[in-house]
Design an enzyme around this catalytic site. Structure first.
Site, PDB file in Angstrom:
ATOM      1  N   ASN A  10       0.853  -1.191   0.000  1.00  0.00           N
ATOM      2  CA  ASN A  10       0.000   0.000   0.000  1.00  0.00           C
ATOM      3  C   ASN A  10       0.886   1.237   0.000  1.00  0.00           C
ATOM      4  O   ASN A  10       1.325   1.710   1.055  1.00  0.00           O
ATOM      5  CB  ASN A  10      -0.934   0.001   1.210  1.00  0.00           C
ATOM      6  CG  ASN A  10      -1.972  -1.091   1.108  1.00  0.00           C
ATOM      7  OD1 ASN A  10      -2.974  -0.934   0.407  1.00  0.00           O
ATOM      8  ND2 ASN A  10      -1.725  -2.209   1.774  1.00  0.00           N
ATOM      9  N   GLU A  11       1.135   1.731  -1.191  1.00  0.00           N
ATOM     10  CA  GLU A  11       2.057   2.854  -1.364  1.00  0.00           C
ATOM     11  C   GLU A  11       1.363   4.170  -1.002  1.00  0.00           C
ATOM     12  O   GLU A  11       0.138   4.212  -0.830  1.00  0.00           O
ATOM     13  CB  GLU A  11       2.525   2.892  -2.823  1.00  0.00           C
ATOM     14  CG  GLU A  11       3.306   1.655  -3.265  1.00  0.00           C
ATOM     15  CD  GLU A  11       4.744   1.615  -2.728  1.00  0.00           C
ATOM     16  OE1 GLU A  11       5.043   2.268  -1.713  1.00  0.00           O
ATOM     17  OE2 GLU A  11       5.567   0.894  -3.333  1.00  0.00           O
TER      18      GLU A  11
END
Ligand code: GLP
Length: 244
Positions: free
Chosen positions: A145-146
């Site tokens: 989850n950037e």
């Protein structure tokens, strides 16, 4: 909690996982584990293997869901998270491989949304994850989850950050060989776990840990969302905690 060194911290986390497995065994229930890859959890898995071989810890009642997988990625590739998990854990314990779930890096693009929904549903149908272990990337990602990930995001296809691909370059023999995408559980998926343990060691994680623990909650550093959960514990070594 801050531990003297990564080894001591890893033994603590492995002990917590083993306690969940044993408690569930006593109740004749499944333990549902959320697992992570990367260098950080390697010693946790080594300790679980030791507990299996030397202390008879069985994984027959264990069901696992990994956070993420590169996309595209074949399971047999050396860099796949399937290979990582087999090498570090699954090949050395008595888990039923039918109970192992890792996002499928071989899907066609159009198959991914249905796969992701089914992944979420499987976790939900089992009553949720009893524990999710996490590392942290230098972008502040958990799973993959950037920055930009929404707090209620589910399992989905994402684009990897440039820094994440640079950090993975060594494993792939150059950044250009690192996939540009991945399939990851979402922040929302992770949040539903009954317990969340984020581990970080070494000096190079100190600044992102400072942001994650003390920084303003923002999608720019997805790990800051963990500040919103009561079920999270940060397990750090002295070096990773050195800027707190
Ligand atoms: C990868 C994984 C993450 C992991 C991160 C940190 O990006 N998808 O789950 O937390 O790497 O890796 P390491 O533990 O090697 O520092």
């Amino acid at each position: 909690s801050v531990f003297e060194n990564p080894k001591a911290a890893s033994l603590h986390v492995a002990g917590r996982i083993a306690a969940i497995i044993r408690k569930k065994q006593d109740a004749a229930e499944h333990a549902v584990l959320g697992l992570a890859t990367g260098a950080t959890p390697v010693a946790v898995y080594a300790e679980l293997v030791r507990l299996h071989k030397e202390e008879g810890l069985s994984f027959k009642n264990v069901i696992t869901f990994n956070l993420d997988e590169y996309y595209p990625m074949g399971p047999d590739a050396a860099q796949s998270y399937v290979s990582f998990m087999n090498d570090n854990l699954f090949d050395h314990i008595d888990i039923d491989k039918n109970n192992v779930h890792i996002p499928d890096g071989t899907l066609k693009l159009e198959e991914i949304p249905a796969f992701c929904l089914a992944y979420e549903k499987k976790i939900g149908d089992l009553g949720g994850l009893d524990i999710q272990i996490l590392g942290i990337g230098r972008t502040g990602h958990i799973g993959f989850n950037e920055p930009g990930s929404a707090p209620n995001s589910g399992t989905r296809l994402v684009t990897l950050d440039d820094l994440t691909r640079r950090d993975a370059a060594r494993d792939f023999g150059g950044k250009s060989f690192v996939p540009t995408k991945a399939i990851t559980m979402g922040i929302g998926t992770i949040f539903k776990a009954k317990e969340i343990v984020l581990m970080a060691w070494n000096r190079k994680k100190a600044s992102i840990i400072k942001k994650a623990v003390e920084g303003e909650i923002s999608s720019e550093v997805p790990a800051t969302y963990l500040q919103l959960s009561d079920n999270v514990e940060f397990i750090l070594d002295k070096d990773a905690a050195s800027l707190l």
